[in-house]
Motif scaffolding. Structure first.
Motif, PDB file in Angstrom:
ATOM      1  N   GLY A   1      46.135  48.734   9.197  1.00 53.61           N
ATOM      2  CA  GLY A   1      46.774  49.171  10.435  1.00 53.61           C
ATOM      3  C   GLY A   1      45.610  49.844  11.307  1.00 53.61           C
ATOM      4  N   ALA A   2      44.275  49.660  11.007  1.00 54.82           N
ATOM      5  CA  ALA A   2      43.322  50.504  11.660  1.00 54.82           C
ATOM      6  C   ALA A   2      43.326  49.875  13.054  1.00 54.82           C
ATOM      7  CB  ALA A   2      41.780  50.345  10.867  1.00 54.82           C
ATOM      8  N   LYS A   3      42.887  51.022  13.954  1.00 53.80           N
ATOM      9  CA  LYS A   3      42.668  50.623  15.346  1.00 53.80           C
ATOM     10  C   LYS A   3      41.258  50.343  15.651  1.00 53.80           C
ATOM     11  CE  LYS A   3      46.172  54.134  16.536  1.00 53.80           C
ATOM     12  NZ  LYS A   3      46.452  55.382  17.249  1.00 53.80           N
ATOM     13  N   ARG A   4      40.410  50.665  14.980  1.00 54.03           N
ATOM     14  CA  ARG A   4      38.859  50.248  15.299  1.00 54.03           C
ATOM     15  C   ARG A   4      38.021  50.293  13.985  1.00 54.03           C
ATOM     16  NH1 ARG A   4      34.896  50.886  19.339  1.00 54.03           N
ATOM     17  NH2 ARG A   4      36.652  51.150  20.678  1.00 54.03           N
ATOM     18  N   ILE A   5      37.013  49.394  13.778  1.00 53.74           N
ATOM     19  CA  ILE A   5      36.433  49.366  12.608  1.00 53.74           C
ATOM     20  C   ILE A   5      35.200  49.523  12.913  1.00 53.74           C
ATOM     21  CG2 ILE A   5      35.302  48.024  10.810  1.00 53.74           C
ATOM     22  CD1 ILE A   5      37.879  46.372  10.860  1.00 53.74           C
ATOM     23  N   ALA A   6      34.246  50.548  12.369  1.00 59.87           N
ATOM     24  CA  ALA A   6      32.708  50.901  12.461  1.00 59.87           C
ATOM     25  C   ALA A   6      32.090  50.344  11.649  1.00 59.87           C
ATOM     26  CB  ALA A   6      32.397  52.164  12.978  1.00 59.87           C
ATOM     27  N   TYR A   7      30.717  50.042  11.614  1.00 56.85           N
ATOM     28  CA  TYR A   7      29.766  49.807  10.536  1.00 56.85           C
ATOM     29  C   TYR A   7      28.489  49.990  10.789  1.00 56.85           C
ATOM     30  CZ  TYR A   7      27.355  46.229   7.651  1.00 56.85           C
ATOM     31  OH  TYR A   7      26.452  45.802   6.736  1.00 56.85           O
ATOM     32  N   THR A   8      27.799  50.318   9.570  1.00 59.49           N
ATOM     33  CA  THR A   8      26.442  50.640   9.790  1.00 59.49           C
ATOM     34  C   THR A   8      25.348  49.616   9.523  1.00 59.49           C
ATOM     35  OG1 THR A   8      26.313  51.627   7.475  1.00 59.49           O
ATOM     36  CG2 THR A   8      26.751  53.073   9.272  1.00 59.49           C
ATOM     37  N   SER A   9      25.005  48.937  10.432  1.00 62.98           N
ATOM     38  CA  SER A   9      24.050  47.606  10.266  1.00 62.98           C
ATOM     39  C   SER A   9      22.599  47.817  10.306  1.00 62.98           C
ATOM     40  CB  SER A   9      24.529  46.787  11.249  1.00 62.98           C
ATOM     41  OG  SER A   9      24.086  45.360  11.169  1.00 62.98           O
ATOM     42  N   MET A  10      21.882  47.185  10.733  1.00 63.01           N
ATOM     43  CA  MET A  10      20.301  47.204  11.107  1.00 63.01           C
ATOM     44  C   MET A  10      20.107  46.353  12.339  1.00 63.01           C
ATOM     45  SD  MET A  10      18.576  44.241   8.745  1.00 63.01           S
ATOM     46  CE  MET A  10      16.857  44.289   9.387  1.00 63.01           C
ATOM     47  N   PRO A  11      18.802  46.862  12.769  1.00 63.12           N
ATOM     48  CA  PRO A  11      18.270  46.140  14.213  1.00 63.12           C
ATOM     49  C   PRO A  11      18.210  44.721  13.753  1.00 63.12           C
ATOM     50  CG  PRO A  11      17.093  48.409  13.540  1.00 63.12           C
ATOM     51  CD  PRO A  11      17.852  47.961  12.483  1.00 63.12           C
ATOM     52  N   ASN A  12      18.297  44.076  14.632  1.00 63.56           N
ATOM     53  CA  ASN A  12      18.200  42.544  14.903  1.00 63.56           C
ATOM     54  C   ASN A  12      18.354  41.930  13.399  1.00 63.56           C
ATOM     55  OD1 ASN A  12      17.170  42.978  17.600  1.00 63.56           O
ATOM     56  ND2 ASN A  12      15.004  43.159  16.724  1.00 63.56           N
ATOM     57  N   PRO A  13      19.728  41.795  13.184  1.00 66.12           N
ATOM     58  CA  PRO A  13      19.891  40.895  11.920  1.00 66.12           C
ATOM     59  C   PRO A  13      20.278  39.731  12.004  1.00 66.12           C
ATOM     60  CG  PRO A  13      22.151  42.190  12.776  1.00 66.12           C
ATOM     61  CD  PRO A  13      20.924  42.492  13.607  1.00 66.12           C
ATOM     62  N   GLU A  14      20.148  39.063  13.029  1.00 66.88           N
ATOM     63  CA  GLU A  14      20.612  37.901  13.458  1.00 66.88           C
ATOM     64  C   GLU A  14      19.576  36.798  12.573  1.00 66.88           C
ATOM     65  OE1 GLU A  14      21.871  40.025  16.963  1.00 66.88           O
ATOM     66  OE2 GLU A  14      19.988  39.945  15.824  1.00 66.88           O
ATOM     67  N   PRO A  15      19.930  35.553  12.568  1.00 63.40           N
ATOM     68  CA  PRO A  15      19.265  34.686  11.661  1.00 63.40           C
ATOM     69  C   PRO A  15      17.699  34.524  12.324  1.00 63.40           C
ATOM     70  CG  PRO A  15      21.327  33.592  12.099  1.00 63.40           C
ATOM     71  CD  PRO A  15      21.298  35.051  12.853  1.00 63.40           C
ATOM     72  N   GLY A  16      16.600  34.617  11.408  1.00 63.44           N
ATOM     73  CA  GLY A  16      15.159  34.790  11.652  1.00 63.44           C
ATOM     74  C   GLY A  16      14.710  36.117  11.323  1.00 63.44           C
ATOM     75  N   ASN A  17      15.375  36.851  10.926  1.00 60.25           N
ATOM     76  CA  ASN A  17      15.068  38.275  10.443  1.00 60.25           C
ATOM     77  C   ASN A  17      14.521  37.893   9.046  1.00 60.25           C
ATOM     78  OD1 ASN A  17      14.972  41.006   9.347  1.00 60.25           O
ATOM     79  ND2 ASN A  17      16.134  41.790  11.210  1.00 60.25           N
ATOM     80  N   ALA A  18      13.339  38.619   8.698  1.00 57.70           N
ATOM     81  CA  ALA A  18      12.807  38.452   7.529  1.00 57.70           C
ATOM     82  C   ALA A  18      13.264  39.161   6.385  1.00 57.70           C
ATOM     83  CB  ALA A  18      11.310  38.565   7.545  1.00 57.70           C
ATOM     84  N   VAL A  19      13.766  40.357   6.656  1.00 57.44           N
ATOM     85  CA  VAL A  19      14.462  41.278   5.713  1.00 57.44           C
ATOM     86  C   VAL A  19      15.414  40.533   4.855  1.00 57.44           C
ATOM     87  CG1 VAL A  19      15.843  43.335   5.086  1.00 57.44           C
ATOM     88  CG2 VAL A  19      13.957  43.458   7.147  1.00 57.44           C
ATOM     89  N   VAL A  20      15.380  40.619   3.473  1.00 55.33           N
ATOM     90  CA  VAL A  20      16.236  39.669   2.548  1.00 55.33           C
ATOM     91  C   VAL A  20      17.708  39.881   3.004  1.00 55.33           C
ATOM     92  CG1 VAL A  20      14.376  39.536   1.299  1.00 55.33           C
ATOM     93  CG2 VAL A  20      16.000  41.229   0.759  1.00 55.33           C
ATOM     94  N   PHE A  21      18.224  41.189   3.241  1.00 55.55           N
ATOM     95  CA  PHE A  21      19.512  41.474   3.230  1.00 55.55           C
ATOM     96  C   PHE A  21      20.063  41.438   4.892  1.00 55.55           C
ATOM     97  CE2 PHE A  21      17.261  45.741   2.607  1.00 55.55           C
ATOM     98  CZ  PHE A  21      17.638  46.271   3.817  1.00 55.55           C
ATOM     99  N   ALA A  22      19.375  40.863   5.463  1.00 55.09           N
ATOM    100  CA  ALA A  22      19.752  40.916   7.019  1.00 55.09           C
ATOM    101  C   ALA A  22      20.961  39.876   7.134  1.00 55.09           C
ATOM    102  CB  ALA A  22      18.424  40.414   8.090  1.00 55.09           C
ATOM    103  N   PRO A  23      20.978  38.840   6.375  1.00 57.40           N
ATOM    104  CA  PRO A  23      22.141  37.871   6.665  1.00 57.40           C
ATOM    105  C   PRO A  23      23.507  38.857   6.245  1.00 57.40           C
ATOM    106  CG  PRO A  23      20.239  36.599   5.668  1.00 57.40           C
ATOM    107  CD  PRO A  23      19.947  38.336   5.480  1.00 57.40           C
ATOM    108  N   GLU A  24      23.166  39.758   5.192  1.00 62.56           N
ATOM    109  CA  GLU A  24      24.430  40.426   4.898  1.00 62.56           C
ATOM    110  C   GLU A  24      25.218  41.243   5.970  1.00 62.56           C
ATOM    111  OE1 GLU A  24      24.359  41.202   0.135  1.00 62.56           O
ATOM    112  OE2 GLU A  24      22.796  41.955   1.253  1.00 62.56           O
ATOM    113  N   HIS A  25      24.009  41.789   6.556  1.00 60.61           N
ATOM    114  CA  HIS A  25      24.320  42.543   7.692  1.00 60.61           C
ATOM    115  C   HIS A  25      25.155  41.897   8.828  1.00 60.61           C
ATOM    116  CE1 HIS A  25      23.192  46.714   6.502  1.00 60.61           C
ATOM    117  NE2 HIS A  25      21.995  46.285   6.200  1.00 60.61           N
ATOM    118  N   PHE A  26      24.411  40.665   9.324  1.00 60.45           N
ATOM    119  CA  PHE A  26      24.737  39.720  10.389  1.00 60.45           C
ATOM    120  C   PHE A  26      26.187  39.272   9.982  1.00 60.45           C
ATOM    121  CE2 PHE A  26      24.786  35.703  12.731  1.00 60.45           C
ATOM    122  CZ  PHE A  26      24.806  36.107  13.783  1.00 60.45           C
ATOM    123  N   GLY A  27      26.488  38.834   8.684  1.00 58.50           N
ATOM    124  CA  GLY A  27      27.716  38.358   8.354  1.00 58.50           C
ATOM    125  C   GLY A  27      28.929  39.354   8.346  1.00 58.50           C
ATOM    126  N   THR A  28      28.313  40.370   8.111  1.00 59.19           N
ATOM    127  CA  THR A  28      29.263  41.556   8.040  1.00 59.19           C
ATOM    128  C   THR A  28      30.003  41.860   9.750  1.00 59.19           C
ATOM    129  OG1 THR A  28      28.692  42.744   6.099  1.00 59.19           O
ATOM    130  CG2 THR A  28      29.900  44.017   7.634  1.00 59.19           C
TER     131      THR A  28
END
Length: 293
Positions: free
Chosen positions: A100-127
């Protein structure tokens, strides 16, 4: 405001820092904070202060649902199991919704959208996409690289006098992890309204050559930056004994930097925390012993 704030990864450097800032800087009552970690024995300092400490593991969805009970705001700090994190984060998001949470927060990374070269960027974008799909208000913190990350590369560079880099002239605005923790705590403690995404960075973006020059000036040891290709960097890491499974990830950091994927500078960190970000020179001075060995 009397919302209950839950922080996962509470025994980690970032999670622990956020809770300390909630208590000491933001004046959040201990009874309003839930600290979740795999090993509750690591959080006796918080439990002694009246914080609710609960066991929770991203790999145990049913356990997370119990741990998240009664939480109004849930901060999901990204996990450490690269390659498995998206499924784990989705389990945490599901548990937050069920609680029943009212808000969800998350620690992501800059520019995780497709095209980011960092191997784990898709996990951040997907989250991020999974959080948005819940329909709940959200706060996403796109954390830039920590100054503390330099402890992985600078000691060897200072010792040998050579820094092998595939980052080219790409720039990074490193920020102190504790500065990011203070900013995140301030946002969690506030009366947040609409969904928001913050990008937390240091005050200036520097190339590897510029970082090396400042390190040499501050610490009194010259560093020559040797620019190499991704392939050469990978070969050098393997020759130096870096475990093979980590090499693609580490190389991807330089690739992303070279591509301009993390050259962002924002004022979000100072706006949220109300304090100036720690300059790189202060980090170098404070960590002189660790950097020089």
């Amino acid at each position: 405001m009397s919302d209950t704030i839950l922080v996962t990864g509470a025994s980690g450097h970032l999670g622990g820092g956020i809770i300390r800032h909630l208590l000491d800087d933001e004046g959040v009552a201990p009874g309003r904070i839930i600290a979740v970690t795999r090993d509750v024995g690591k959080l006796t300092d918080f439990s002694d202060r009246g914080v609710s400490v609960r066991a929770g593991d991203f790999r145990d969805g049913d356990g997370l649902a119990r741990a998240f009970a009664g939480a109004d705001k849930v901060l999901v700090i990204s996990g450490a199991d690269i390659g498995q994190r998206l499924a784990q984060h989705e389990a945490a998001i599901k548990a937050a919704v069920a609680a029943g949470a009212k808000r969800i927060a998350y620690t992501s990374m800059p520019n995780p959208e497709p095209g980011n070269a960092v191997v784990f960027a898709p996990e951040h974008f997907g989250t991020e996409q999974a959080i948005k799909a819940t329909g709940l208000p959200y706060t996403i913190f796109r954390n830039g690289w920590y100054q503390e990350n330099l402890l992985m590369s600078l000691p060897q560079a200072l010792s040998s006098g050579k820094w092998y880099s595939a980052a080219g002239q790409g720039r990074v605005a490193h920020a102190a992890r504790d500065d990011m923790a203070a900013a995140i705590a301030a946002a969690l403690a506030s009366n947040e309204g609409e969904s928001t995404t913050y990008t937390l960075t240091g005050p200036e973006a520097l190339t590897t050559d510029e970082i090396a020059a400042r390190a040499a000036s501050t610490l009194g040891k010259p560093i020559e930056v040797i620019h190499v290709s991704d392939e050469q960097l990978a070969q050098g890491m393997k020759a130096a004994g870096v475990p093979a499974e980590y090499v693609p990830m580490l190389v991807s950091f330089d690739t992303n930097t070279r591509n301009g994927g993390i050259d962002i500078v924002t004022g979000d960190l100072e706006t949220l925390s109300g304090r100036k970000p720690r300059p790189l020179e202060d980090f170098l001075t404070a960590n002189r012993a660790a950097l020089l060995g």
